[in-house]
Design a protein around this motif. Structure first.
Motif: not given
Length: 477
Positions: A297-299, A303-305, A363-366, A383-385
């Motif tokens: 999802m982060a990746i 890409i979208v951003l 990474s999912n760990a973060v 974290l998302e912001v």
């Protein structure tokens, strides 16, 4: 064709005794064997010819229980910065006690201590023995116990970017007993039989745990495995059991064994957890259960951003400044003080890319660091912001460099926005981080750098004559 009778058909002599009406099989050649009365371990010899008048057939030797090895590894964590006390207590019974007694008789205590320390040094590089081996032997009960005491300096790995402590545990004792045979073998694979092992790992911490219990059972025709992970108050408990049920793995079972072995190695024997100061509970992730896996999802969001920023950048590039000077004048070459901001922009790109990957946004760990705690929602929101801001600022900085090199007339206005935005983001991030996680503290170094950059270059790009004479190129369709 039957063989002729011959004493050379037999390679060993043993004893069959009758004690109180009970058959007791004894191998007098086994040295340092423990036990009392009729309680002696006897190897799996299969069948024997009992020398009695008229005896002419082989007698089946009944199966006897083998030995057992029970490891208890206890880690006592008093502080995240102090060395961890590491205690290992190993209990041997039955044939395992006999084997260990033989080792103790043929190897000095000093050599044994050295070999144990070298074994754990491969796992923890900063480990030191804090006491000599303590050995307790009860030959009559055929029980033997060895206690080791260590101090571990590098039990935790610290990540300064996230203020996170992480530790990994692995049941190496069981892994070492699992032969890798491949799936194309067409003959039986011999294994260490009889064999039974229990591994108990206890981690006592100054913080309370709040994680779900997990267990796993794996079995085959020749082996059985059980795993259980649980927590209670301030203790993490990992329980492992493994045993071989036969002396070989049949060719038809090898493919299943290799599949089960891979699952044990990848999903059961490894355990890791993380802790952030100020967080009440510890967090954990099993190997290959998502902790170290990429966050798709982060990746996708990145890409979208990047695509969105590229689209906006292409439209902004066509913007024209109000002055018409660029039509009639030749711009000055980029030089003098203007070299410094350009170099700073390049360094800013490198720093931001390093930050994105070092923090571990992909990474999912973060993202799972605070799962199971009350801080999970504000942590993930912050974290998302931060993540979105870093991606956008990275794209914006690259866009400013393009305008800078092209000497575009819109650069002065946009680069001032860049410096002011960087300052606002750094200050806001520090304030919210401190409000949510006081133990993390503010990043005063980054705040100071942003304040100085904005204080110097915003006025410079507003008033400097060289700026006005350098960035004058208009967009031409």
């Amino acid at each position: 064709e039957a063989d002729l009778p011959s004493p050379f058909s037999f390679n060993h002599a043993i004893v069959l005794a009758h004690v109180n009406g009970k058959e007791v099989w004894i191998d007098p050649t086994i040295s340092y064997q423990g036990g009392k009365g009729a309680n002696f371990y006897f190897p799996d010899y299969g069948r024997a010819l009992v020398l009695t008048p008229g005896g002419a057939s082989l007698k089946a030797i009944p199966d006897m229980p083998g030995g057992d090895i029970n490891y208890t590894e206890q880690y006592d964590v008093t502080s995240m910065k102090n060395a961890v006390s590491f205690k290992v207590v190993t209990n041997y019974s039955g044939s395992s006690a006999d084997d260990m007694r033989m080792t103790l008789a043929t190897q000095s205590k000093a050599d044994l201590e050295k070999s144990y320390l070298e074994y754990y040094s491969k796992i923890y590089h900063q480990i030191a023995a804090t006491d000599t081996l303590m050995i307790s032997d009860d030959p009559d009960a055929n029980l033997l116990e060895i206690t080791e005491q260590y101090s571990v300096e590098d039990f935790f790995e610290y990540d300064s970017a996230t203020n996170k402590y992480s530790a990994s545990l692995y049941a190496y004792h069981i892994r070492n007993e699992l032969p890798q045979v491949g799936t194309k073998k067409v003959y039986p694979i011999a294994v260490n039989y009889p064999f039974s092992m229990h591994v108990n790992v206890l981690v006592n911490t100054p913080f309370e745990w709040d994680v779900a219990r997990k267990s796993e059972r794996i079995s085959g025709d020749a082996y059985t495995f059980a795993y259980d992970a649980s927590t209670h108050d301030r203790q993490l408990s990992l329980q492992y059991t493994f045993a071989f049920l036969k002396d070989h793995i049949a060719p038809g079972d090898i493919a299943k064994y290799e599949k089960d072995r891979k699952k044990m190695l990848d999903e059961c024997l490894a355990y890791s957890f993380t802790y952030v100061p100020g967080n009440k509970s510890g967090n954990y992730s099993l190997s290959n259960s998502g902790g170290d896996a990429p966050n798709f999802m982060a990746i996708l969001l990145a890409i979208v951003l990047i695509a969105g920023c590229t689209h906006i950048g292409m439209r902004l590039y066509k913007t024209r400044a109000e002055n018409e000077m660029g039509i009639y004048m030749q711009p000055l070459a980029i030089g003098g003080w203007l070299i410094l901001p350009l170099v700073g922009l390049f360094f800013s790109i490198i720093q931001r890319i390093y930050l994105i990957f070092s923090v571990g946004y992909f990474s999912n760990a973060v993202w799972q660091a605070y799962d199971g705690t009350k801080s999970v929602v504000p942590y993930k929101a912050l974290l998302e912001v931060e993540y979105i801001a870093n991606i956008i600022m990275l794209c914006y900085t690259i866009f400013c460099i393009i305008l800078y090199v092209k000497q575009r007339d819109i650069l002065p206005r946009l680069i001032k926005i860049l410096y002011m935005s960087s300052l606002i983001i750094v200050v806001s991030d520090s304030i919210f981080c401190y409000a949510l996680f006081p133990s993390v503290g503010a990043d005063y170094k980054e705040i100071l750098k942003s304040v100085m950059a904005a204080s110097i270059w915003v006025p410079y790009f507003s008033r400097a004559t060289r700026v006005k004479d350098t960035f004058i190129r208009r967009y031409i369709r």
